[in-house]
Design a protein around this motif. Sequence first.
Motif, short mmCIF file in Angstrom:
data_model
loop_
_atom_site.label_atom_id
_atom_site.label_comp_id
_atom_site.label_asym_id
_atom_site.label_seq_id
_atom_site.Cartn_x
_atom_site.Cartn_y
_atom_site.Cartn_z
N SER A 202 -42.54 -20.88 18.70
CA SER A 202 -43.75 -21.69 18.67
C SER A 202 -43.82 -22.71 19.80
CB SER A 202 -43.86 -22.41 17.31
OG SER A 202 -42.71 -23.19 17.05
N GLY A 203 -42.69 -23.28 20.20
CA GLY A 203 -42.70 -24.23 21.32
C GLY A 203 -43.09 -23.55 22.61
N TYR A 204 -42.56 -22.35 22.82
CA TYR A 204 -42.91 -21.54 23.99
C TYR A 204 -44.40 -21.26 24.02
CZ TYR A 204 -43.79 -16.75 25.80
OH TYR A 204 -44.32 -15.64 26.39
N LEU A 205 -44.97 -20.85 22.90
CA LEU A 205 -46.39 -20.54 22.83
C LEU A 205 -47.24 -21.76 23.14
CD1 LEU A 205 -46.45 -18.29 19.62
CD2 LEU A 205 -46.62 -17.53 22.00
N ALA A 206 -46.83 -22.93 22.62
CA ALA A 206 -47.60 -24.15 22.82
C ALA A 206 -47.60 -24.57 24.29
CB ALA A 206 -47.04 -25.28 21.95
N VAL A 207 -46.45 -24.48 24.94
CA VAL A 207 -46.36 -24.89 26.34
C VAL A 207 -47.16 -23.95 27.24
CG1 VAL A 207 -44.77 -25.15 28.29
CG2 VAL A 207 -44.18 -26.11 26.07
N LEU A 208 -47.05 -22.65 26.99
CA LEU A 208 -47.81 -21.70 27.81
C LEU A 208 -49.32 -21.88 27.61
CD1 LEU A 208 -45.09 -20.43 28.50
CD2 LEU A 208 -46.18 -18.18 28.22
N ALA A 209 -49.73 -22.14 26.37
CA ALA A 209 -51.16 -22.37 26.11
C ALA A 209 -51.65 -23.59 26.87
CB ALA A 209 -51.40 -22.53 24.62
N ALA A 210 -50.86 -24.66 26.88
CA ALA A 210 -51.24 -25.87 27.60
C ALA A 210 -51.33 -25.63 29.10
CB ALA A 210 -50.26 -26.99 27.29
N ALA A 211 -50.50 -24.71 29.60
CA ALA A 211 -50.50 -24.40 31.04
C ALA A 211 -51.52 -23.33 31.41
CB ALA A 211 -49.11 -23.94 31.46
N GLY A 212 -52.23 -22.79 30.42
CA GLY A 212 -53.22 -21.76 30.68
C GLY A 212 -52.63 -20.42 31.05
N LEU A 213 -51.40 -20.16 30.57
CA LEU A 213 -50.71 -18.91 30.90
C LEU A 213 -50.64 -18.01 29.66
CD1 LEU A 213 -47.75 -20.32 33.04
CD2 LEU A 213 -49.84 -19.22 33.87
N PRO A 214 -50.77 -16.70 29.83
CA PRO A 214 -50.72 -15.80 28.68
C PRO A 214 -49.27 -15.56 28.24
CG PRO A 214 -51.01 -14.53 30.68
CD PRO A 214 -51.07 -15.98 31.09
#
Length: 335
Positions: A202-214
């Motif tokens: 979940s932390g990985y998903l949150a950080v990538l979402a904030a960076a606009g990365l899939p």
Amino acid sequence: MDRRPTIVDVARQAGVSKSTVSLVLQNSALVKEETRQQVRQAMADIGYVYNRAAATLRSANAGLIGLVINDLRNPFFTEFATSLQMALSAAGYATVLANTDEDPDLQGQVVSAMLEHGVSALIIAPTYGQEDATFGAISRAGIPALQVLRKVVPEVDRFPFAAPDYLAGGRLAARHLLDLGARRIAFLGGLEGREVTYQRMSGYLAVLAAAGLPPLVLPGRPGRAFGREAARLLARSHPDVDAVICFNDLVALGLLSGCAEIGRRVGPDLKIVGFDDIEDCAQVFPGLTSVRCDIACFGQRMAETMLRWLRDGCAPPPETLTPVELIARGSTLSR
């Protein structure tokens, strides 16, 4: 009260655990004087009479704590069990240890056997499946029980849960890779549908979402074999992936081996982060960057938590998350 009061009635009246009452009846030095007086007052209030002859038959099991682990083949769980057992031993408690090998039927059997042999408490790193059989039996026994490292039943008021802060660990790993210039980061390993997989991801998903990365999630059994096979999968089907966060260190160590096998450079070509920071991470080449959960200290802390519950009737909070940190090594810090 129409029946003869029991030790459970005393525990309820005093607001402590059944095991604490047992320790008071044994005149154990492990119980604080204030708690001892509280229990004895509860005995007097409800008219409890201690049957010493019956207690003698049970005395061999006093101070016995059950420790149930889902996978002792994984060094992460082995280090936890060792640290906890040593801490309990130093406090005068014996530990009965069982490995369930991710088998819910076996978990139910070993928990039932431990209860029959009169353990004072249980600490469980549980497997998934048939949760009611295991935790229902514990609930009926009325002894303290901790869920650790995995939460499989939601009743944390009855079965408190404790684990390293997996979500924070995933955030640290993802931010570390982004700071190093990675732009296509995959999450590798962990079985779908399990809460522990989601927490670590979940932390990985949150950080990538904030960076606009899939995101790219590639689930699988969390072991070396899957990690080694994944090296070829990434090279063949996802050649744009330049960094990977693994569900645990075993997957990451397998990925290291797989990359060596196919001639892919770890660090310059593919950055790899593990999760747990077991001892092997610092011994392999290149050294494996990993989220350090400090599992030895976690084991000691869980021992102290259980001792407070038994000695003082001080139940832990419903959920406890312990700090994590990122240990950067050669698998991400290329020379």
